[in-house]
Design a protein around this motif. Structure first.
Motif, PDB file in Angstrom:
ATOM      1  N   LEU A 157      40.615  35.383  47.949  1.00 56.36           N
ATOM      2  CA  LEU A 157      41.157  35.716  46.628  1.00 56.36           C
ATOM      3  C   LEU A 157      41.238  37.228  46.440  1.00 56.36           C
ATOM      4  O   LEU A 157      42.248  37.753  45.935  1.00 56.36           O
ATOM      5  CB  LEU A 157      40.280  35.094  45.539  1.00 56.36           C
ATOM      6  CG  LEU A 157      40.641  35.458  44.094  1.00 56.36           C
ATOM      7  CD1 LEU A 157      42.048  34.967  43.754  1.00 56.36           C
ATOM      8  CD2 LEU A 157      39.603  34.893  43.119  1.00 56.36           C
ATOM      9  N   LYS A 158      40.205  37.932  46.843  1.00 58.36           N
ATOM     10  CA  LYS A 158      40.198  39.389  46.723  1.00 58.36           C
ATOM     11  C   LYS A 158      41.340  40.008  47.528  1.00 58.36           C
ATOM     12  O   LYS A 158      42.032  40.921  47.053  1.00 58.36           O
ATOM     13  CB  LYS A 158      38.850  39.940  47.193  1.00 58.36           C
ATOM     14  CG  LYS A 158      38.716  41.453  47.069  1.00 58.36           C
ATOM     15  CD  LYS A 158      37.334  41.913  47.504  1.00 58.36           C
ATOM     16  CE  LYS A 158      37.216  43.429  47.389  1.00 58.36           C
ATOM     17  NZ  LYS A 158      35.856  43.883  47.817  1.00 58.36           N
ATOM     18  N   ARG A 159      41.565  39.508  48.748  1.00 60.82           N
ATOM     19  CA  ARG A 159      42.655  40.028  49.571  1.00 60.82           C
ATOM     20  C   ARG A 159      44.024  39.689  48.950  1.00 60.82           C
ATOM     21  O   ARG A 159      44.961  40.492  48.998  1.00 60.82           O
ATOM     22  CB  ARG A 159      42.559  39.472  51.000  1.00 60.82           C
ATOM     23  CG  ARG A 159      41.403  40.061  51.797  1.00 60.82           C
ATOM     24  CD  ARG A 159      41.547  39.788  53.277  1.00 60.82           C
ATOM     25  NE  ARG A 159      41.248  38.425  53.651  1.00 60.82           N
ATOM     26  CZ  ARG A 159      40.023  37.957  53.900  1.00 60.82           C
ATOM     27  NH1 ARG A 159      38.976  38.765  53.780  1.00 60.82           N
ATOM     28  NH2 ARG A 159      39.826  36.707  54.274  1.00 60.82           N
ATOM     29  N   PHE A 160      44.113  38.498  48.396  1.00 61.68           N
ATOM     30  CA  PHE A 160      45.351  38.067  47.749  1.00 61.68           C
ATOM     31  C   PHE A 160      45.697  39.002  46.581  1.00 61.68           C
ATOM     32  O   PHE A 160      46.837  39.481  46.462  1.00 61.68           O
ATOM     33  CB  PHE A 160      45.178  36.623  47.266  1.00 61.68           C
ATOM     34  CG  PHE A 160      46.391  36.011  46.632  1.00 61.68           C
ATOM     35  CD1 PHE A 160      47.666  36.229  47.134  1.00 61.68           C
ATOM     36  CD2 PHE A 160      46.245  35.174  45.522  1.00 61.68           C
ATOM     37  CE1 PHE A 160      48.782  35.645  46.554  1.00 61.68           C
ATOM     38  CE2 PHE A 160      47.354  34.583  44.939  1.00 61.68           C
ATOM     39  CZ  PHE A 160      48.622  34.823  45.447  1.00 61.68           C
ATOM     40  N   ILE A 161      44.714  39.275  45.742  1.00 57.41           N
ATOM     41  CA  ILE A 161      44.942  40.156  44.592  1.00 57.41           C
ATOM     42  C   ILE A 161      45.273  41.574  45.046  1.00 57.41           C
ATOM     43  O   ILE A 161      46.145  42.235  44.468  1.00 57.41           O
ATOM     44  CB  ILE A 161      43.708  40.140  43.660  1.00 57.41           C
ATOM     45  CG1 ILE A 161      43.605  38.766  42.978  1.00 57.41           C
ATOM     46  CG2 ILE A 161      43.784  41.258  42.623  1.00 57.41           C
ATOM     47  CD1 ILE A 161      42.390  38.595  42.110  1.00 57.41           C
ATOM     48  N   GLN A 162      44.607  42.042  46.095  1.00 58.60           N
ATOM     49  CA  GLN A 162      44.895  43.389  46.598  1.00 58.60           C
ATOM     50  C   GLN A 162      46.319  43.469  47.133  1.00 58.60           C
ATOM     51  O   GLN A 162      47.033  44.454  46.889  1.00 58.60           O
ATOM     52  CB  GLN A 162      43.897  43.758  47.700  1.00 58.60           C
ATOM     53  CG  GLN A 162      44.068  45.179  48.224  1.00 58.60           C
ATOM     54  CD  GLN A 162      43.863  46.223  47.143  1.00 58.60           C
ATOM     55  OE1 GLN A 162      42.811  46.284  46.514  1.00 58.60           O
ATOM     56  NE2 GLN A 162      44.878  47.049  46.914  1.00 58.60           N
ATOM     57  N   ALA A 163      46.749  42.443  47.857  1.00 60.47           N
ATOM     58  CA  ALA A 163      48.110  42.429  48.397  1.00 60.47           C
ATOM     59  C   ALA A 163      49.134  42.423  47.261  1.00 60.47           C
ATOM     60  O   ALA A 163      50.140  43.155  47.311  1.00 60.47           O
ATOM     61  CB  ALA A 163      48.306  41.214  49.299  1.00 60.47           C
ATOM     62  N   LEU A 164      48.882  41.626  46.231  1.00 65.32           N
ATOM     63  CA  LEU A 164      49.805  41.576  45.097  1.00 65.32           C
ATOM     64  C   LEU A 164      49.824  42.908  44.342  1.00 65.32           C
ATOM     65  O   LEU A 164      50.886  43.355  43.885  1.00 65.32           O
ATOM     66  CB  LEU A 164      49.416  40.440  44.148  1.00 65.32           C
ATOM     67  CG  LEU A 164      49.613  39.015  44.686  1.00 65.32           C
ATOM     68  CD1 LEU A 164      49.101  37.992  43.682  1.00 65.32           C
ATOM     69  CD2 LEU A 164      51.079  38.753  45.003  1.00 65.32           C
ATOM     70  N   THR A 165      48.658  43.539  44.227  1.00 66.50           N
ATOM     71  CA  THR A 165      48.588  44.834  43.547  1.00 66.50           C
ATOM     72  C   THR A 165      49.388  45.886  44.298  1.00 66.50           C
ATOM     73  O   THR A 165      50.151  46.663  43.696  1.00 66.50           O
ATOM     74  CB  THR A 165      47.118  45.288  43.413  1.00 66.50           C
ATOM     75  OG1 THR A 165      46.386  44.309  42.658  1.00 66.50           O
ATOM     76  CG2 THR A 165      47.028  46.642  42.714  1.00 66.50           C
ATOM     77  N   ASP A 166      49.215  45.924  45.618  1.00 65.72           N
ATOM     78  CA  ASP A 166      49.979  46.880  46.438  1.00 65.72           C
ATOM     79  C   ASP A 166      51.479  46.627  46.302  1.00 65.72           C
ATOM     80  O   ASP A 166      52.272  47.571  46.221  1.00 65.72           O
ATOM     81  CB  ASP A 166      49.560  46.763  47.907  1.00 65.72           C
ATOM     82  CG  ASP A 166      48.138  47.254  48.153  1.00 65.72           C
ATOM     83  OD1 ASP A 166      47.578  47.918  47.258  1.00 65.72           O
ATOM     84  OD2 ASP A 166      47.595  46.957  49.232  1.00 65.72           O
TER      85      ASP A 166
END
Length: 324
Positions: free
Chosen positions: A280-289
Protein backbone atom coordinates in the motif's frame (compact mmCIF):
# COMPACT_ATOMS: atom_id res chain seq x y z
CA UNK A 1 56.81 -38.92 -16.74
CA UNK A 2 53.18 -37.74 -16.48
CA UNK A 3 52.25 -34.11 -15.98
CA UNK A 4 51.15 -35.02 -12.49
CA UNK A 5 54.69 -36.11 -11.57
CA UNK A 6 56.60 -33.10 -12.88
CA UNK A 7 57.85 -30.63 -10.24
CA UNK A 8 55.69 -27.63 -9.44
CA UNK A 9 58.10 -25.01 -10.78
CA UNK A 10 58.61 -26.91 -14.03
CA UNK A 11 54.91 -26.86 -14.77
CA UNK A 12 54.44 -23.34 -13.39
CA UNK A 13 56.98 -22.15 -15.95
CA UNK A 14 54.84 -23.70 -18.68
CA UNK A 15 51.74 -22.01 -17.31
CA UNK A 16 53.51 -18.65 -17.22
CA UNK A 17 53.90 -18.74 -20.99
CA UNK A 18 50.18 -19.14 -21.57
CA UNK A 19 48.25 -17.74 -18.59
CA UNK A 20 47.97 -14.26 -20.03
CA UNK A 21 48.25 -15.23 -23.68
CA UNK A 22 45.70 -13.39 -25.84
CA UNK A 23 45.24 -16.47 -28.03
CA UNK A 24 46.14 -19.60 -26.04
CA UNK A 25 43.86 -21.83 -28.14
CA UNK A 26 46.23 -21.70 -31.12
CA UNK A 27 48.31 -24.50 -29.58
CA UNK A 28 45.78 -27.27 -28.96
CA UNK A 29 48.32 -29.81 -27.66
CA UNK A 30 49.57 -27.42 -25.00
CA UNK A 31 45.99 -26.54 -24.08
CA UNK A 32 45.26 -30.23 -23.49
CA UNK A 33 48.27 -30.47 -21.19
CA UNK A 34 47.29 -27.36 -19.23
CA UNK A 35 43.67 -28.47 -18.91
CA UNK A 36 44.87 -31.82 -17.59
CA UNK A 37 47.12 -30.06 -15.07
CA UNK A 38 44.27 -27.84 -13.87
CA UNK A 39 42.14 -30.90 -13.27
CA UNK A 40 44.76 -32.93 -11.40
CA UNK A 41 47.01 -30.46 -9.57
CA UNK A 42 45.29 -28.28 -6.99
CA UNK A 43 48.47 -26.29 -6.32
CA UNK A 44 48.95 -25.46 -10.02
CA UNK A 45 45.27 -24.67 -10.42
CA UNK A 46 45.54 -22.15 -7.60
CA UNK A 47 48.68 -20.72 -9.23
CA UNK A 48 46.87 -20.42 -12.56
CA UNK A 49 43.89 -18.46 -11.27
CA UNK A 50 46.01 -16.39 -8.87
CA UNK A 51 47.97 -15.03 -11.84
CA UNK A 52 44.93 -13.54 -13.59
CA UNK A 53 44.52 -15.55 -16.80
CA UNK A 54 43.45 -13.68 -19.93
CA UNK A 55 39.78 -13.58 -20.85
CA UNK A 56 40.49 -15.97 -23.75
CA UNK A 57 40.67 -18.76 -21.21
CA UNK A 58 36.98 -18.37 -20.39
CA UNK A 59 35.83 -20.18 -23.52
CA UNK A 60 38.52 -22.86 -23.16
CA UNK A 61 37.48 -23.57 -19.59
CA UNK A 62 33.82 -23.59 -20.61
CA UNK A 63 34.38 -26.07 -23.43
CA UNK A 64 36.33 -28.35 -21.10
CA UNK A 65 33.61 -28.56 -18.46
CA UNK A 66 35.10 -26.42 -15.70
CA UNK A 67 31.75 -24.66 -15.19
CA UNK A 68 29.71 -27.86 -15.04
CA UNK A 69 29.37 -27.97 -11.27
CA UNK A 70 30.63 -26.01 -8.25
CA UNK A 71 32.94 -27.54 -5.64
CA UNK A 72 31.23 -29.70 -3.00
CA UNK A 73 30.55 -28.24 0.48
CA UNK A 74 33.31 -28.53 3.07
CA UNK A 75 32.61 -29.91 6.53
CA UNK A 76 34.41 -28.29 9.45
CA UNK A 77 35.56 -30.04 12.61
CA UNK A 78 32.39 -28.79 14.27
CA UNK A 79 30.26 -30.55 11.67
CA UNK A 80 29.23 -27.30 9.97
CA UNK A 81 29.21 -27.17 6.18
CA UNK A 82 30.65 -24.22 4.29
CA UNK A 83 30.70 -23.35 0.60
CA UNK A 84 34.22 -23.05 -0.80
CA UNK A 85 35.30 -20.40 -3.27
CA UNK A 86 34.70 -21.48 -6.87
CA UNK A 87 37.86 -20.31 -8.60
CA UNK A 88 36.62 -20.54 -12.18
CA UNK A 89 33.49 -18.57 -11.31
CA UNK A 90 35.58 -15.90 -9.60
CA UNK A 91 37.75 -15.70 -12.72
CA UNK A 92 34.67 -15.32 -14.92
CA UNK A 93 33.45 -12.43 -12.79
CA UNK A 94 36.76 -10.64 -13.40
CA UNK A 95 36.63 -11.04 -17.19
CA UNK A 96 32.84 -10.92 -17.63
CA UNK A 97 32.73 -7.92 -19.96
CA UNK A 98 35.29 -9.61 -22.24
CA UNK A 99 33.57 -13.01 -22.25
CA UNK A 100 29.83 -12.20 -22.26
CA UNK A 101 28.79 -15.33 -24.15
CA UNK A 102 30.37 -17.58 -21.51
CA UNK A 103 28.76 -15.52 -18.75
CA UNK A 104 25.34 -15.94 -20.37
CA UNK A 105 25.87 -19.66 -20.95
CA UNK A 106 26.93 -20.09 -17.32
CA UNK A 107 23.73 -18.41 -16.13
CA UNK A 108 21.59 -20.47 -18.46
CA UNK A 109 23.02 -23.82 -17.39
CA UNK A 110 24.12 -23.56 -13.75
CA UNK A 111 22.36 -25.88 -11.32
CA UNK A 112 23.34 -25.12 -7.77
CA UNK A 113 22.34 -23.46 -4.52
CA UNK A 114 21.52 -19.79 -4.09
CA UNK A 115 25.07 -18.71 -3.30
CA UNK A 116 26.74 -19.88 -6.50
CA UNK A 117 23.74 -18.73 -8.53
CA UNK A 118 24.03 -15.29 -6.93
CA UNK A 119 27.66 -15.14 -8.08
CA UNK A 120 26.62 -16.13 -11.60
CA UNK A 121 24.13 -13.25 -11.60
CA UNK A 122 26.86 -10.90 -10.36
CA UNK A 123 28.90 -11.77 -13.43
CA UNK A 124 25.85 -11.30 -15.64
CA UNK A 125 25.45 -7.79 -14.25
CA UNK A 126 28.87 -6.93 -15.71
CA UNK A 127 27.97 -7.61 -19.35
CA UNK A 128 25.98 -5.37 -21.67
CA UNK A 129 22.22 -5.14 -20.98
CA UNK A 130 21.37 -6.45 -24.45
CA UNK A 131 23.16 -9.71 -23.64
CA UNK A 132 22.19 -9.87 -19.97
CA UNK A 133 18.49 -9.66 -20.84
CA UNK A 134 18.75 -13.08 -22.50
CA UNK A 135 19.14 -14.56 -19.02
CA UNK A 136 15.91 -13.00 -17.74
CA UNK A 137 13.77 -16.14 -17.79
CA UNK A 138 16.33 -18.06 -15.73
CA UNK A 139 16.38 -15.29 -13.15
CA UNK A 140 12.58 -15.23 -12.94
CA UNK A 141 12.60 -19.02 -12.43
CA UNK A 142 15.15 -18.65 -9.60
CA UNK A 143 13.14 -15.88 -7.94
CA UNK A 144 10.17 -18.25 -7.90
CA UNK A 145 12.19 -21.15 -6.48
CA UNK A 146 11.81 -21.21 -2.65
CA UNK A 147 15.17 -22.97 -2.32
CA UNK A 148 17.07 -20.29 -4.24
CA UNK A 149 15.23 -16.96 -4.03
CA UNK A 150 16.37 -15.92 -0.56
CA UNK A 151 20.04 -16.08 -1.54
CA UNK A 152 19.93 -13.99 -4.71
CA UNK A 153 17.70 -10.99 -3.97
CA UNK A 154 20.31 -8.24 -3.93
CA UNK A 155 21.93 -9.55 -7.11
CA UNK A 156 18.52 -9.66 -8.80
CA UNK A 157 17.94 -6.03 -7.85
CA UNK A 158 21.28 -5.13 -9.46
CA UNK A 159 20.14 -7.04 -12.54
CA UNK A 160 16.96 -4.96 -12.70
CA UNK A 161 19.09 -1.81 -12.47
CA UNK A 162 21.24 -3.04 -15.37
CA UNK A 163 18.17 -3.63 -17.55
CA UNK A 164 16.85 -0.23 -16.61
CA UNK A 165 20.14 1.46 -17.48
CA UNK A 166 20.01 -0.29 -20.85
CA UNK A 167 16.51 1.19 -21.35
CA UNK A 168 14.97 -2.28 -21.35
CA UNK A 169 12.11 -1.01 -19.23
CA UNK A 170 9.57 -3.75 -19.98
CA UNK A 171 12.10 -6.44 -19.07
CA UNK A 172 13.09 -4.58 -15.90
CA UNK A 173 9.39 -4.40 -14.99
CA UNK A 174 8.95 -8.15 -15.54
CA UNK A 175 11.65 -8.96 -12.97
CA UNK A 176 10.56 -6.20 -10.59
CA UNK A 177 7.04 -7.64 -10.54
CA UNK A 178 8.38 -11.04 -9.51
CA UNK A 179 10.21 -9.47 -6.57
CA UNK A 180 7.30 -7.32 -5.46
CA UNK A 181 4.36 -9.72 -5.76
CA UNK A 182 2.96 -11.24 -2.52
CA UNK A 183 3.73 -14.82 -1.56
CA UNK A 184 2.83 -17.17 1.26
CA UNK A 185 5.56 -16.92 3.90
CA UNK A 186 5.31 -20.66 4.54
CA UNK A 187 6.55 -21.34 1.00
CA UNK A 188 9.50 -18.97 0.98
CA UNK A 189 12.50 -18.76 3.26
CA UNK A 190 13.63 -15.14 3.11
CA UNK A 191 17.07 -13.90 4.14
CA UNK A 192 17.60 -11.58 7.09
CA UNK A 193 15.14 -10.19 9.63
CA UNK A 194 13.54 -7.31 7.75
CA UNK A 195 10.15 -9.02 7.80
CA UNK A 196 8.34 -10.42 10.79
CA UNK A 197 8.27 -14.19 10.74
CA UNK A 198 4.70 -13.93 12.10
CA UNK A 199 3.40 -12.38 8.89
CA UNK A 200 1.57 -14.96 6.76
CA UNK A 201 2.24 -13.14 3.48
CA UNK A 202 5.55 -11.62 2.37
CA UNK A 203 7.22 -10.04 -0.65
CA UNK A 204 10.80 -10.71 -1.63
CA UNK A 205 11.22 -7.01 -2.42
CA UNK A 206 10.76 -6.15 1.26
CA UNK A 207 13.61 -8.45 2.19
CA UNK A 208 16.19 -6.65 0.05
CA UNK A 209 19.09 -5.53 2.22
CA UNK A 210 19.84 -1.81 2.21
CA UNK A 211 17.31 -1.03 -0.52
CA UNK A 212 16.86 2.49 0.83
CA UNK A 213 20.55 3.19 0.29
CA UNK A 214 20.78 1.89 -3.26
CA UNK A 215 21.91 4.52 -5.75
CA UNK A 216 19.06 3.64 -8.12
CA UNK A 217 15.43 3.66 -6.96
CA UNK A 218 13.98 1.19 -9.45
CA UNK A 219 10.38 1.72 -8.32
CA UNK A 220 10.68 5.49 -8.69
CA UNK A 221 12.40 5.28 -12.05
CA UNK A 222 9.91 2.79 -13.48
CA UNK A 223 7.01 4.90 -12.17
CA UNK A 224 8.44 7.93 -13.98
CA UNK A 225 8.43 6.05 -17.29
CA UNK A 226 5.33 3.86 -17.04
CA UNK A 227 3.19 5.23 -14.19
CA UNK A 228 -0.09 3.59 -15.24
CA UNK A 229 1.49 0.14 -15.58
CA UNK A 230 3.35 0.36 -12.26
CA UNK A 231 0.28 1.67 -10.44
CA UNK A 232 -1.90 -1.10 -11.83
CA UNK A 233 0.70 -3.73 -10.93
CA UNK A 234 0.91 -2.49 -7.34
CA UNK A 235 -2.87 -2.37 -7.11
CA UNK A 236 -2.96 -5.99 -8.24
CA UNK A 237 -0.24 -6.97 -5.73
CA UNK A 238 -2.20 -5.29 -2.94
CA UNK A 239 -5.35 -7.18 -3.89
CA UNK A 240 -3.49 -10.48 -4.13
CA UNK A 241 -1.90 -10.00 -0.70
CA UNK A 242 -5.38 -9.59 0.78
CA UNK A 243 -6.64 -12.57 -1.19
CA UNK A 244 -3.84 -14.78 0.15
CA UNK A 245 -4.56 -13.73 3.72
CA UNK A 246 -8.24 -14.38 3.11
CA UNK A 247 -7.46 -17.92 1.98
CA UNK A 248 -5.42 -18.55 5.12
CA UNK A 249 -8.15 -17.09 7.32
CA UNK A 250 -10.82 -18.95 5.36
CA UNK A 251 -12.51 -15.60 4.77
CA UNK A 252 -12.86 -15.01 1.01
CA UNK A 253 -14.50 -11.63 1.67
CA UNK A 254 -11.28 -10.41 3.36
CA UNK A 255 -10.04 -9.02 0.04
CA UNK A 256 -12.92 -6.53 -0.06
CA UNK A 257 -12.45 -5.10 3.44
CA UNK A 258 -10.13 -2.35 4.68
CA UNK A 259 -10.72 -2.42 8.42
CA UNK A 260 -7.11 -3.57 8.89
CA UNK A 261 -5.93 -0.05 8.03
CA UNK A 262 -6.87 3.00 10.15
CA UNK A 263 -5.63 5.47 7.52
CA UNK A 264 -4.30 4.76 4.04
CA UNK A 265 -1.60 7.43 4.44
CA UNK A 266 1.26 7.22 6.94
CA UNK A 267 -0.05 8.69 10.21
CA UNK A 268 1.67 6.53 12.82
CA UNK A 269 -1.63 4.89 13.70
CA UNK A 270 -0.80 1.71 11.77
CA UNK A 271 2.17 -0.56 12.50
CA UNK A 272 2.80 -1.08 8.80
CA UNK A 273 4.74 -4.34 9.21
CA UNK A 274 2.69 -6.57 6.91
CA UNK A 275 3.18 -7.13 3.20
CA UNK A 276 -0.15 -5.46 2.46
CA UNK A 277 0.92 -2.35 4.41
CA UNK A 278 4.20 -2.12 2.54
CA UNK A 279 2.59 -2.67 -0.86
CA UNK A 280 0.00 0.00 0.00
CA UNK A 281 2.80 2.41 0.86
CA UNK A 282 4.50 1.74 -2.49
CA UNK A 283 1.18 2.12 -4.30
CA UNK A 284 0.54 5.52 -2.72
CA UNK A 285 4.10 6.66 -3.43
CA UNK A 286 3.79 5.65 -7.09
CA UNK A 287 0.48 7.51 -7.41
CA UNK A 288 1.95 10.57 -5.69
CA UNK A 289 4.92 10.64 -8.06
CA UNK A 290 2.56 10.26 -11.00
CA UNK A 291 0.27 13.05 -9.81
CA UNK A 292 3.22 15.39 -9.32
CA UNK A 293 4.64 14.72 -12.78
CA UNK A 294 1.52 14.40 -14.96
CA UNK A 295 -1.68 15.28 -13.15
CA UNK A 296 -3.79 15.12 -16.31
CA UNK A 297 -3.27 11.41 -16.95
CA UNK A 298 -3.21 10.69 -13.22
CA UNK A 299 -6.65 12.22 -12.76
CA UNK A 300 -8.05 9.91 -15.43
CA UNK A 301 -6.66 6.89 -13.55
CA UNK A 302 -7.93 8.26 -10.24
CA UNK A 303 -11.53 7.99 -11.44
CA UNK A 304 -11.05 4.22 -11.88
CA UNK A 305 -10.25 3.74 -8.20
CA UNK A 306 -13.82 4.62 -7.22
CA UNK A 307 -15.15 1.76 -9.35
CA UNK A 308 -12.97 -0.82 -7.57
CA UNK A 309 -14.85 -3.27 -5.36
CA UNK A 310 -11.96 -3.45 -2.90
CA UNK A 311 -12.57 -0.98 -0.11
CA UNK A 312 -8.89 -0.15 0.42
CA UNK A 313 -8.50 0.91 -3.23
CA UNK A 314 -11.63 3.06 -2.93
CA UNK A 315 -10.16 4.71 0.15
CA UNK A 316 -6.91 5.41 -1.71
CA UNK A 317 -9.03 7.21 -4.30
CA UNK A 318 -10.66 9.32 -1.58
CA UNK A 319 -7.26 10.15 -0.11
CA UNK A 320 -6.00 11.54 -3.40
CA UNK A 321 -9.29 13.28 -4.15
CA UNK A 322 -8.94 15.20 -0.88
CA UNK A 323 -5.21 15.77 -1.34
CA UNK A 324 -5.49 17.29 -4.81
Amino acid sequence: MSSNELPFYTQAALLDKYIQDIDPSRDKEIIEVIVDVLRKRKDLRQYFFRNRPSSQWANILWENGFFDSPPPPLETNEGVFSLPYWDVQGFLHEVANEAPEVVLSHNQTIESNGYYISQAIRALCRVSPNIAVMGKENIIDWVNDPNIAGGILDEVYDYIVLLFQGELFDDALDVFNELSKPRLASEFEVRGTRQSTHEPVVTLYDNLMGIEYHEVNVLGELTARMPAIISEALSEHLGNSLKLEGVLLEKPEYEKHSWWRVAVEETGQDLGNSAKDKILKRFIQALTDWANSDFSTFSQYLANLFDDSRKIIYRVGLYFLHKY
